[in-house]
Design a protein around this motif. Structure first.
Motif, PDB file in Angstrom:
ATOM      1  N   GLU A 120       0.862  -1.189   0.000  1.00 10.10           N
ATOM      2  CA  GLU A 120       0.000   0.000   0.000  1.00 10.10           C
ATOM      3  C   GLU A 120       0.897   1.237   0.000  1.00 10.10           C
ATOM      4  N   ILE A 121       0.705   2.108  -0.978  1.00  8.93           N
ATOM      5  CA  ILE A 121       1.462   3.357  -1.059  1.00  8.93           C
ATOM      6  C   ILE A 121       0.622   4.501  -0.511  1.00  8.93           C
ATOM      7  N   VAL A 122       1.214   5.291   0.363  1.00 12.47           N
ATOM      8  CA  VAL A 122       0.558   6.463   0.931  1.00 12.47           C
ATOM      9  C   VAL A 122       1.381   7.692   0.551  1.00 12.47           C
ATOM     10  N   ILE A 123       0.756   8.653  -0.123  1.00 16.69           N
ATOM     11  CA  ILE A 123       1.436   9.913  -0.457  1.00 16.69           C
ATOM     12  C   ILE A 123       1.239  10.858   0.720  1.00 16.69           C
ATOM     13  N   ASP A 124       2.314  11.037   1.485  1.00 12.73           N
ATOM     14  CA  ASP A 124       2.212  11.850   2.694  1.00 12.73           C
ATOM     15  C   ASP A 124       3.619  12.201   3.170  1.00 12.73           C
ATOM     16  N   ASP A 125       3.709  13.225   3.979  1.00 16.79           N
ATOM     17  CA  ASP A 125       4.933  13.558   4.667  1.00 16.79           C
ATOM     18  C   ASP A 125       5.185  12.502   5.753  1.00 16.79           C
ATOM     19  N   ALA A 126       6.403  11.980   5.820  1.00 16.15           N
ATOM     20  CA  ALA A 126       6.697  10.908   6.771  1.00 16.15           C
ATOM     21  C   ALA A 126       6.442  11.334   8.211  1.00 16.15           C
ATOM     22  N   PHE A 127       6.785  12.560   8.545  1.00 17.18           N
ATOM     23  CA  PHE A 127       6.560  13.055   9.903  1.00 17.18           C
ATOM     24  C   PHE A 127       5.074  13.051  10.235  1.00 17.18           C
ATOM     25  N   GLU A 128       4.269  13.558   9.305  1.00 19.35           N
ATOM     26  CA  GLU A 128       2.822  13.588   9.522  1.00 19.35           C
ATOM     27  C   GLU A 128       2.249  12.179   9.610  1.00 19.35           C
ATOM     28  N   PHE A 129       2.755  11.278   8.772  1.00 19.18           N
ATOM     29  CA  PHE A 129       2.238   9.915   8.763  1.00 19.18           C
ATOM     30  C   PHE A 129       2.472   9.215  10.097  1.00 19.18           C
ATOM     31  N   VAL A 130       3.684   9.323  10.636  1.00 19.07           N
ATOM     32  CA  VAL A 130       3.948   8.605  11.888  1.00 19.07           C
ATOM     33  C   VAL A 130       3.149   9.181  13.050  1.00 19.07           C
ATOM     34  N   LEU A 131       2.726  10.432  12.934  1.00 10.46           N
ATOM     35  CA  LEU A 131       1.854  11.000  13.961  1.00 10.46           C
ATOM     36  C   LEU A 131       0.444  10.435  13.880  1.00 10.46           C
ATOM     37  N   LYS A 132      -0.004  10.146  12.658  1.00 10.53           N
ATOM     38  CA  LYS A 132      -1.402   9.753  12.439  1.00 10.53           C
ATOM     39  C   LYS A 132      -1.653   8.253  12.495  1.00 10.53           C
ATOM     40  N   THR A 133      -0.658   7.455  12.076  1.00  9.07           N
ATOM     41  CA  THR A 133      -0.933   6.031  11.925  1.00  9.07           C
ATOM     42  C   THR A 133      -1.303   5.379  13.255  1.00  9.07           C
ATOM     43  N   LYS A 134      -2.238   4.457  13.185  1.00 10.99           N
ATOM     44  CA  LYS A 134      -2.661   3.699  14.362  1.00 10.99           C
ATOM     45  C   LYS A 134      -2.138   2.269  14.316  1.00 10.99           C
ATOM     46  N   ASP A 135      -1.388   1.945  13.268  1.00 13.92           N
ATOM     47  CA  ASP A 135      -0.839   0.601  13.131  1.00 13.92           C
ATOM     48  C   ASP A 135       0.444   0.460  13.947  1.00 13.92           C
ATOM     49  N   ARG A 136       0.860  -0.798  14.141  1.00  9.56           N
ATOM     50  CA  ARG A 136       2.148  -1.125  14.737  1.00  9.56           C
ATOM     51  C   ARG A 136       2.923  -1.970  13.733  1.00  9.56           C
ATOM     52  N   SER A 160      12.107  10.122  17.069  1.00  5.16           N
ATOM     53  CA  SER A 160      12.698   8.863  17.521  1.00  5.16           C
ATOM     54  C   SER A 160      11.787   8.156  18.517  1.00  5.16           C
ATOM     55  N   LYS A 161      11.225   8.918  19.423  1.00 10.87           N
ATOM     56  CA  LYS A 161      10.316   8.332  20.412  1.00 10.87           C
ATOM     57  C   LYS A 161       9.059   7.781  19.748  1.00 10.87           C
ATOM     58  N   ARG A 162       8.588   8.465  18.731  1.00  8.76           N
ATOM     59  CA  ARG A 162       7.402   7.997  18.018  1.00  8.76           C
ATOM     60  C   ARG A 162       7.699   6.705  17.254  1.00  8.76           C
ATOM     61  N   ILE A 163       8.867   6.611  16.643  1.00 11.84           N
ATOM     62  CA  ILE A 163       9.271   5.379  15.962  1.00 11.84           C
ATOM     63  C   ILE A 163       9.325   4.224  16.967  1.00 11.84           C
ATOM     64  N   HIS A 164       9.908   4.482  18.123  1.00 17.53           N
ATOM     65  CA  HIS A 164       9.984   3.460  19.173  1.00 17.53           C
ATOM     66  C   HIS A 164       8.585   2.991  19.554  1.00 17.53           C
ATOM     67  N   PHE A 165       7.665   3.925  19.698  1.00 18.52           N
ATOM     68  CA  PHE A 165       6.286   3.594  20.065  1.00 18.52           C
ATOM     69  C   PHE A 165       5.601   2.752  18.991  1.00 18.52           C
ATOM     70  N   LEU A 166       5.854   3.058  17.725  1.00 17.87           N
ATOM     71  CA  LEU A 166       5.162   2.370  16.628  1.00 17.87           C
ATOM     72  C   LEU A 166       5.680   0.956  16.379  1.00 17.87           C
TER      73      LEU A 166
END
Length: 220
Positions: A120-136, A160-166
């Protein structure tokens, strides 16, 4: 193909495009390989595919095959995704995020990215995406460049903390970085120290294809 054979002598341009985010993108036959390049660096396939393959080998192909969901931040031509699906045989879900719709259009046209069924391709800013995604995710691959520049947010504590959380338990981060100055080396050293403080077991693979340094971080 004549152009492919000629490419063992000199690079042969196939297409040149500009997009909103990339001043110049080229599809080129180079040493028998079809590659995507920006003005000053390889964007997909060629050396970049070799770089990220080394990171995936450090993780272990068998371990990747057993994963469920992989996130790729920075798709470009999709060479790392091709490695994951074609060479490793990964059958789980892949989410690819790229801010540049133009580069994805090229990837679909010349590398068949849109033919990969579990992508699945998502056209988005990576920073914005990691804030919004609910997946792990079991594996997060970061491969974000604008030509040879890396956005500052990639090295900020919040990201970095958000990446760790995801990442799921025992999830893995594979981060492709470029070292062009002494300051870049200091930046990477500080970043690795921060990952360790967050609870990552880190491995650094230095000087891959001369200027790249891979960071492999396992959540513990």
């Amino acid at each position: 193909m004549v152009r492919r054979l000629l490419s063992y002598i000199i690079p042969v341009n196939v297409a040149s495009r500009k997009s909103e985010w990339s001043k110049n993108l080229e599809i080129t036959w180079n040493n028998g390989e079809l590659v995507m390049d920006s003005k000053n660096t390889n964007y997909s396939y060629g050396s970049l595919q070799r770089i990220l393959r080394k990171g995936l080998q450090a993780i272990g192909f068998d371990e990747i095959q057993a994963m469920e969901h992989i996130l790729v931040l920075g798709v470009a031509g999709g060479s790392v995704i091709k490695t994951i699906t074609d060479e490793i045989g990964f059958k789980g879900k892949i989410t690819g995020v790229d801010i540049d719709a133009g580069v994805i259009a090229l990837a679909n046209e010349y590398f068949g990215l849109d033919a990969i069924p579990n992508l699945e391709i998502v056209i988005d800013d990576a920073f914005e995406f990691v804030l919004k995604t609910k997946d792990r995710y079991d594996l997060i691959i970061i491969d974000i460049f604008q030509d040879t520049a890396m956005p500052n947010f990639l090295f900020e504590s919040f990201f970095s903390k958000r990446i760790h959380f995801l990442l799921r338990a025992k999830g893995i981060l594979l981060f492709n970085t470029m070292l062009l100055s002494k300051q870049d080396n200091i930046r990477n050293d500080d970043y690795v120290s921060e990952l360790q403080q967050l609870g990552f077991d880190t491995e650094v693979i230095p000087r891959v294809e001369e200027h790249n340094e891979l960071i492999v971080a396992r959540k513990v």
